[in-house]
Design a protein around this motif. Structure first.
Motif, PDB file in Angstrom:
ATOM      1  N   TYR A   1      53.405 -46.645  40.403  1.00  0.00           N
ATOM      2  CA  TYR A   1      52.932 -47.245  39.161  1.00  0.00           C
ATOM      3  C   TYR A   1      53.731 -46.733  37.957  1.00  0.00           C
ATOM      4  O   TYR A   1      53.170 -46.248  36.985  1.00  0.00           O
ATOM      5  CB  TYR A   1      51.440 -46.962  38.983  1.00  0.00           C
ATOM      6  N   GLY A   2      55.057 -46.849  38.066  1.00  0.00           N
ATOM      7  CA  GLY A   2      55.929 -46.415  36.988  1.00  0.00           C
ATOM      8  C   GLY A   2      56.140 -47.492  35.943  1.00  0.00           C
ATOM      9  O   GLY A   2      55.359 -48.441  35.811  1.00  0.00           O
ATOM     10  N   GLU A   3      57.239 -47.373  35.215  1.00  0.00           N
ATOM     11  CA  GLU A   3      57.534 -48.307  34.131  1.00  0.00           C
ATOM     12  C   GLU A   3      57.750 -49.729  34.632  1.00  0.00           C
ATOM     13  O   GLU A   3      57.344 -50.697  33.974  1.00  0.00           O
ATOM     14  CB  GLU A   3      58.758 -47.827  33.352  1.00  0.00           C
ATOM     15  N   ASP A   4      58.393 -49.881  35.800  1.00  0.00           N
ATOM     16  CA  ASP A   4      58.603 -51.220  36.358  1.00  0.00           C
ATOM     17  C   ASP A   4      57.269 -51.921  36.608  1.00  0.00           C
ATOM     18  O   ASP A   4      57.133 -53.121  36.369  1.00  0.00           O
ATOM     19  CB  ASP A   4      59.389 -51.132  37.671  1.00  0.00           C
ATOM     20  N   PHE A   5      56.311 -51.167  37.111  1.00  0.00           N
ATOM     21  CA  PHE A   5      54.985 -51.736  37.362  1.00  0.00           C
ATOM     22  C   PHE A   5      54.332 -52.176  36.051  1.00  0.00           C
ATOM     23  O   PHE A   5      53.797 -53.287  35.958  1.00  0.00           O
ATOM     24  CB  PHE A   5      54.104 -50.704  38.063  1.00  0.00           C
ATOM     25  N   LYS A   6      54.394 -51.329  35.040  1.00  0.00           N
ATOM     26  CA  LYS A   6      53.790 -51.653  33.751  1.00  0.00           C
ATOM     27  C   LYS A   6      54.430 -52.902  33.145  1.00  0.00           C
ATOM     28  O   LYS A   6      53.742 -53.756  32.569  1.00  0.00           O
ATOM     29  CB  LYS A   6      53.928 -50.467  32.803  1.00  0.00           C
ATOM     30  N   GLU A   7      55.743 -53.015  33.268  1.00  0.00           N
ATOM     31  CA  GLU A   7      56.441 -54.186  32.740  1.00  0.00           C
ATOM     32  C   GLU A   7      56.022 -55.455  33.479  1.00  0.00           C
ATOM     33  O   GLU A   7      55.889 -56.530  32.873  1.00  0.00           O
ATOM     34  CB  GLU A   7      57.956 -53.984  32.848  1.00  0.00           C
ATOM     35  N   SER A   8      55.805 -55.333  34.778  1.00  0.00           N
ATOM     36  CA  SER A   8      55.369 -56.488  35.568  1.00  0.00           C
ATOM     37  C   SER A   8      53.978 -56.946  35.150  1.00  0.00           C
ATOM     38  O   SER A   8      53.699 -58.146  35.067  1.00  0.00           O
ATOM     39  CB  SER A   8      55.379 -56.135  37.061  1.00  0.00           C
ATOM     40  N   VAL A   9      53.107 -55.994  34.892  1.00  0.00           N
ATOM     41  CA  VAL A   9      51.754 -56.311  34.438  1.00  0.00           C
ATOM     42  C   VAL A   9      51.797 -57.060  33.111  1.00  0.00           C
ATOM     43  O   VAL A   9      51.143 -58.095  32.932  1.00  0.00           O
ATOM     44  CB  VAL A   9      50.916 -55.022  34.305  1.00  0.00           C
ATOM     45  N   LEU A  10      52.578 -56.558  32.179  1.00  0.00           N
ATOM     46  CA  LEU A  10      52.694 -57.204  30.871  1.00  0.00           C
ATOM     47  C   LEU A  10      53.288 -58.605  31.002  1.00  0.00           C
ATOM     48  O   LEU A  10      52.861 -59.537  30.315  1.00  0.00           O
ATOM     49  CB  LEU A  10      53.564 -56.354  29.942  1.00  0.00           C
ATOM     50  N   TYR A  11      54.254 -58.747  31.906  1.00  0.00           N
ATOM     51  CA  TYR A  11      54.887 -60.056  32.121  1.00  0.00           C
ATOM     52  C   TYR A  11      53.866 -61.080  32.614  1.00  0.00           C
ATOM     53  O   TYR A  11      53.813 -62.213  32.115  1.00  0.00           O
ATOM     54  CB  TYR A  11      56.030 -59.918  33.129  1.00  0.00           C
ATOM     55  N   ILE A  12      53.033 -60.696  33.575  1.00  0.00           N
ATOM     56  CA  ILE A  12      52.046 -61.625  34.124  1.00  0.00           C
ATOM     57  C   ILE A  12      50.997 -61.990  33.080  1.00  0.00           C
ATOM     58  O   ILE A  12      50.586 -63.155  32.969  1.00  0.00           O
ATOM     59  CB  ILE A  12      51.370 -61.019  35.374  1.00  0.00           C
ATOM     60  N   LYS A  13      50.560 -61.011  32.323  1.00  0.00           N
ATOM     61  CA  LYS A  13      49.562 -61.299  31.282  1.00  0.00           C
ATOM     62  C   LYS A  13      50.097 -62.311  30.271  1.00  0.00           C
ATOM     63  O   LYS A  13      49.387 -63.229  29.858  1.00  0.00           O
ATOM     64  CB  LYS A  13      49.165 -60.004  30.569  1.00  0.00           C
ATOM     65  N   LYS A  14      51.355 -62.149  29.901  1.00  0.00           N
ATOM     66  CA  LYS A  14      51.962 -63.072  28.950  1.00  0.00           C
ATOM     67  C   LYS A  14      52.185 -64.439  29.586  1.00  0.00           C
ATOM     68  O   LYS A  14      51.902 -65.480  28.970  1.00  0.00           O
ATOM     69  CB  LYS A  14      53.283 -62.506  28.442  1.00  0.00           C
ATOM     70  N   LYS A  15      52.662 -64.462  30.802  1.00  0.00           N
ATOM     71  CA  LYS A  15      52.958 -65.717  31.498  1.00  0.00           C
ATOM     72  C   LYS A  15      51.708 -66.567  31.680  1.00  0.00           C
ATOM     73  O   LYS A  15      51.732 -67.786  31.442  1.00  0.00           O
ATOM     74  CB  LYS A  15      53.580 -65.411  32.867  1.00  0.00           C
TER      75      LYS A  15
ATOM     76  N   LEU B   1      59.594 -60.846  38.834  1.00  0.00           N
ATOM     77  CA  LEU B   1      58.786 -59.761  39.383  1.00  0.00           C
ATOM     78  C   LEU B   1      59.493 -59.237  40.622  1.00  0.00           C
ATOM     79  O   LEU B   1      59.295 -59.731  41.725  1.00  0.00           O
ATOM     80  CB  LEU B   1      57.379 -60.275  39.712  1.00  0.00           C
ATOM     81  N   LYS B   2      60.323 -58.246  40.447  1.00  0.00           N
ATOM     82  CA  LYS B   2      61.216 -57.813  41.528  1.00  0.00           C
ATOM     83  C   LYS B   2      60.515 -56.985  42.599  1.00  0.00           C
ATOM     84  O   LYS B   2      60.738 -57.169  43.797  1.00  0.00           O
ATOM     85  CB  LYS B   2      62.380 -57.007  40.944  1.00  0.00           C
ATOM     86  N   PHE B   3      59.653 -56.061  42.191  1.00  0.00           N
ATOM     87  CA  PHE B   3      59.065 -55.139  43.165  1.00  0.00           C
ATOM     88  C   PHE B   3      57.547 -54.976  43.034  1.00  0.00           C
ATOM     89  O   PHE B   3      56.942 -54.274  43.837  1.00  0.00           O
ATOM     90  CB  PHE B   3      59.723 -53.757  43.049  1.00  0.00           C
ATOM     91  N   HIS B   4      56.951 -55.588  42.023  1.00  0.00           N
ATOM     92  CA  HIS B   4      55.518 -55.414  41.799  1.00  0.00           C
ATOM     93  C   HIS B   4      54.867 -56.736  41.421  1.00  0.00           C
ATOM     94  O   HIS B   4      55.475 -57.569  40.751  1.00  0.00           O
ATOM     95  CB  HIS B   4      55.268 -54.408  40.667  1.00  0.00           C
ATOM     96  N   MET B   5      53.622 -56.902  41.868  1.00  0.00           N
ATOM     97  CA  MET B   5      52.745 -57.987  41.395  1.00  0.00           C
ATOM     98  C   MET B   5      53.213 -59.402  41.737  1.00  0.00           C
ATOM     99  O   MET B   5      52.649 -60.380  41.246  1.00  0.00           O
ATOM    100  CB  MET B   5      52.555 -57.891  39.872  1.00  0.00           C
ATOM    101  N   TYR B   6      54.198 -59.555  42.583  1.00  0.00           N
ATOM    102  CA  TYR B   6      54.723 -60.887  42.888  1.00  0.00           C
ATOM    103  C   TYR B   6      53.758 -61.718  43.722  1.00  0.00           C
ATOM    104  O   TYR B   6      53.720 -62.945  43.586  1.00  0.00           O
ATOM    105  CB  TYR B   6      56.094 -60.791  43.585  1.00  0.00           C
ATOM    106  N   VAL B   7      52.971 -61.075  44.560  1.00  0.00           N
ATOM    107  CA  VAL B   7      51.966 -61.820  45.329  1.00  0.00           C
ATOM    108  C   VAL B   7      50.788 -62.196  44.440  1.00  0.00           C
ATOM    109  O   VAL B   7      50.263 -63.314  44.522  1.00  0.00           O
ATOM    110  CB  VAL B   7      51.492 -61.012  46.556  1.00  0.00           C
ATOM    111  N   GLU B   8      50.376 -61.283  43.561  1.00  0.00           N
ATOM    112  CA  GLU B   8      49.307 -61.607  42.620  1.00  0.00           C
ATOM    113  C   GLU B   8      49.686 -62.822  41.779  1.00  0.00           C
ATOM    114  O   GLU B   8      48.878 -63.729  41.580  1.00  0.00           O
ATOM    115  CB  GLU B   8      49.025 -60.413  41.703  1.00  0.00           C
ATOM    116  N   ASP B   9      50.914 -62.832  41.302  1.00  0.00           N
ATOM    117  CA  ASP B   9      51.389 -63.968  40.504  1.00  0.00           C
ATOM    118  C   ASP B   9      51.386 -65.258  41.322  1.00  0.00           C
ATOM    119  O   ASP B   9      50.994 -66.314  40.825  1.00  0.00           O
ATOM    120  CB  ASP B   9      52.805 -63.685  39.993  1.00  0.00           C
TER     121      ASP B   9
END
Length: 225
Positions: free
Chosen positions: A199-213, A164-172
């Motif tokens: 809230y571009g593509e990087d953000f969306k990818e981070s969201v999907l990554y956390i949901k899967k993780k 999680l390079k730029f988004h959602m890293y604290v949430e995780d």
């Protein structure tokens, strides 16, 4: 050794000087700057680099904050009174237990009610969240400002997920820490976050990554989309 260290990743030094370097309320803090104007490394990678350098005997609070985040009061006095075994932030989310049953069209209405900790946002200083008098537990904290004591970082070997390079890293971090019995809490500060997030593509990818993780359908987050 100073009792407060500020860690920030900078690609706009004019903004950094305005918000952090020349901020009178952070004059008692050591400021650790990761220059990201050339390499553009992930924020998690930079924060982890700082964490790796913490020694067992260290005794200080660390504020991991965005370059455009402004404290309008000295944070040290409030930090001295906190439980060192929790993760803190200035704004977080506490969704009700029926979160998964909420229809998508009502999510944002519920979201506004569940933001704990009030901050100002943007140059227009729009108020976001609800003021708190205590230090309520939340599901996750916003990435703009995350506060952890050095002893907890060392004892629990806390690290940010570098995927999680730029988004959602604290949430995780909050979700992972909760699984190990470490709570996330909000502390009320007079503060301003100039950016409203991207809230571009990087953000969306981070969201999907956390949901899967974490095998979850929705993320309890102030940045829910």
């Amino acid at each position: 050794m100073r009792e407060l260290k500020v860690v920030t990743v900078v690609n706009n030094f004019e903004l950094f000087e305005r918000c952090i370097k020349n901020n009178e309320f952070l004059s008692e803090a050591d400021v650790c700057v990761f220059n990201n104007s050339v390499k553009n490394a992930g924020i998690s990678e930079c924060y982890n680099s700082f964490m790796e350098r913490i020694k067992p005997e260290d005794d200080f609070w660390v504020i991991f904050m965005h370059q455009d985040f402004i404290f309008n009061e000295n944070p040290i006095e409030k930090l001295q009174k906190l439980d060192k075994n929790c993760i803190y932030g200035v704004i977080g989310i506490l969704f009700p237990v029926f979160f998964l049953q909420i229809k998508p069209e009502f999510i944002f209405r519920v979201l506004r009610r569940c933001m704990l900790g009030q901050i100002y946002e943007g140059e227009g200083k729009r108020r976001v969240g609800h003021k708190v008098a205590s230090h309520p537990e939340v599901n996750t904290l916003d990435c703009c400002c995350c506060i952890i004591h050095s002893s907890l970082i060392k004892a629990a070997r806390l690290r940010f997920d570098e995927n999680l390079k730029f988004h959602m890293y604290v949430e995780d971090l909050c979700i992972t820490a909760k699984k190990n019995g470490i709570l996330s809490r909000v502390i009320q500060f007079d503060c301003l976050h100039l950016s409203r997030g991207s809230y571009g593509e990087d953000f969306k990818e981070s969201v999907l990554y956390i949901k899967k993780k974490h095998k979850i359908k929705r993320i309890n987050s102030t940045c829910f989309k």
